[in-house]
Enzyme design. Sequence first.
Site, PDB file in Angstrom:
ATOM      1  N   LYS A  77       2.593 -12.983  24.228  1.00  0.00           N
ATOM      2  CA  LYS A  77       3.839 -13.627  24.631  1.00  0.00           C
ATOM      3  C   LYS A  77       4.526 -14.235  23.412  1.00  0.00           C
ATOM      4  O   LYS A  77       3.859 -14.776  22.527  1.00  0.00           O
ATOM      5  CB  LYS A  77       3.541 -14.720  25.660  1.00  0.00           C
ATOM      6  CG  LYS A  77       4.776 -15.340  26.314  1.00  0.00           C
ATOM      7  CD  LYS A  77       4.366 -16.358  27.389  1.00  0.00           C
ATOM      8  CE  LYS A  77       5.552 -16.967  28.093  1.00  0.00           C
ATOM      9  NZ  LYS A  77       5.153 -17.938  29.138  1.00  0.00           N
ATOM     10  N   SER A  96       7.364 -17.378  33.593  1.00  0.00           N
ATOM     11  CA  SER A  96       8.063 -16.934  32.416  1.00  0.00           C
ATOM     12  C   SER A  96       7.376 -15.845  31.611  1.00  0.00           C
ATOM     13  O   SER A  96       8.012 -15.196  30.780  1.00  0.00           O
ATOM     14  CB  SER A  96       8.312 -18.135  31.511  1.00  0.00           C
ATOM     15  OG  SER A  96       7.080 -18.631  31.009  1.00  0.00           O
ATOM     16  N   SER A 152       3.505 -19.787  35.147  1.00  0.00           N
ATOM     17  CA  SER A 152       4.094 -18.721  34.325  1.00  0.00           C
ATOM     18  C   SER A 152       3.165 -17.572  33.959  1.00  0.00           C
ATOM     19  O   SER A 152       3.612 -16.592  33.384  1.00  0.00           O
ATOM     20  CB  SER A 152       4.669 -19.310  33.038  1.00  0.00           C
ATOM     21  OG  SER A 152       5.917 -19.901  33.293  1.00  0.00           O
TER      22      SER A 152
END
Lengths: 494, 95
Positions: A79, A154, A178
């Site tokens: 990420k 996210s 997330s």
Amino acid sequence: MGIYELSAKELGEKIKKKEISSEEVVNAFYKRIEEIEKKIHSFITLTKEEAIKQAKIVDEKIRKNEPVGELAGIPIAIKDNLCIQRIRTTCGSKILENYFAPYDATVIEKLRKADAIFVGKTNMDEFAMGSSTETSYFGLTRNPQNLEYIPGGSSGGSASAVAAKEIPFALGSDTGGSIRQPASCCGIVGLKPTYGRVSRYGLVAFASSLDQIGPLARDVYDCALLLKIISGYDEKDSTSINLPVPDFSQGLQGLKGLQGIKVGLPKEYFIEGIEPEVEKAVKEAAKVLAELGAEIIEISLPHTEYAVATYYLIAPSEASANLARYDGVRYGYRSTFNVQRSTLEEVYERTRGEGFGVEVKRRIMLGTYALSAGYYDAYYLKALKVRTLIKKDFDEAFKKVEVILTPTAPTPAFKLGEKLDDPLKMYLSDIFTISANLAGIPGISIPCGYTGGGIHLPIGLQILGKPFTEETVLKVAYAYEQTMNGKRITDNDK
Amino acid sequence: MKITKKDVEYVAKLARLALTEEEKEKFCSQLNQILLYMEKLNELETKDVPPTSHVLALKNVWREDEVKPFTHTKEILKNAPEKEGNYFKVKKVIE
């Protein structure tokens, strides 16, 4: 079967046995990425040259029969809020568009030691603030299961990359769901560890008392494999805990049934607003666990309905302080508006006004307001007190049960754009995941069904555990997954 | 309306955020909507409840103050929007 269909476990074994080289594996995944990336957009940055170089080094070690790490030659996606030295770390924001991390995050150091290969940085909501991966400065990500729908957020890029088989597994971060919510939306496995299990050093801070890094994978075993590598005490993160790290994946082998395990079903999670198909799938999953020998007990988490309000005061408050560092002085974007005549303070204000997207600004405003003189007690302090009550709910529940079973989200993935202009509606979609962050407990999301009506979207099952009992959480998830394998989980179209 | 446009401007100033007129209007109505929802917490009596700012029972974590070599100066400065020598450069701060 293509190379990209293999799990991380299978790839690792084949690479170590010299049946296949890491370079071949890495190339196969880049080929897969090139084929479908245009449709779903999982990545912000790809690092092919460096990845091939690293793969060749691992291959050479294996050829010479030198010792290699546990993830030798296996590709992984990261990420884009985790720092990899000399690689761009954007957090999905214009303000960090050209930021090159000068150091490795601790989890990256650990993955390097394990000889994993970094393939690229995945897309995310700006500064991890969002539940749909639509707020990234670099454009949205689509759900590979259905391109008209959000991948969740996210960590939506990590989830979509795993689901579309662009990568065997990935790292994400989870502040209010997330990792688990995008895993649920995309039909994969995602785990948020206990707060303190994994070092946050090198994770760009959003809400420091809630953030945790964790794995996303196609199955529970790979999730466990990756969790073991990233876990452990780190002197660079004073909130990481010095406890032994179990061999999570080893613990799954030879697992037979769930005799003696008590599973709680909290009545507050099956209320109005939850989609009937979701409720049905989760209740069926509970039946499967009962057939495996678990005892299902109805429990109560009475303060569940206050979690969203509590979270959306605490997280933005912490964020407003953490994001104060983006001022255009030491790194990141700096506004050049009226550069000759403006003061330093005007440069700060312009830089932040132009560099942050709308959701980040909204949360900075909310957090600054909640912390400001005259409102601190009414909002921030009040939320901290309710956080105590929410944590107590779990303490009480875990006196009766080992794990708690809930839906990961009240609905499957929603349509792109559906909640983008209604922040409160977007916040409410996190209702089932944020309590775990407020209480600091571990949680996993695994697929437990699909919606019908031809839309075919995955439904996620969440399993929550006591602090530092990821082993138990993984075992329950694994037992369920193994039982459902081959059987095909609830599919309302079939 | 609890929050006025003036409040939005004040909070934006505290947060060092330059907002457009359109953003001010939008945030004004959205923050009101969000904070109205937060009122829900007032249903709970919390007078005797201690706050939880952190889930771990951590106090100060001490370690020896040791000098360690630092070699990333160049890489750090590479990210600077403006620099001079080994320094970050900003607008004049004092008159």
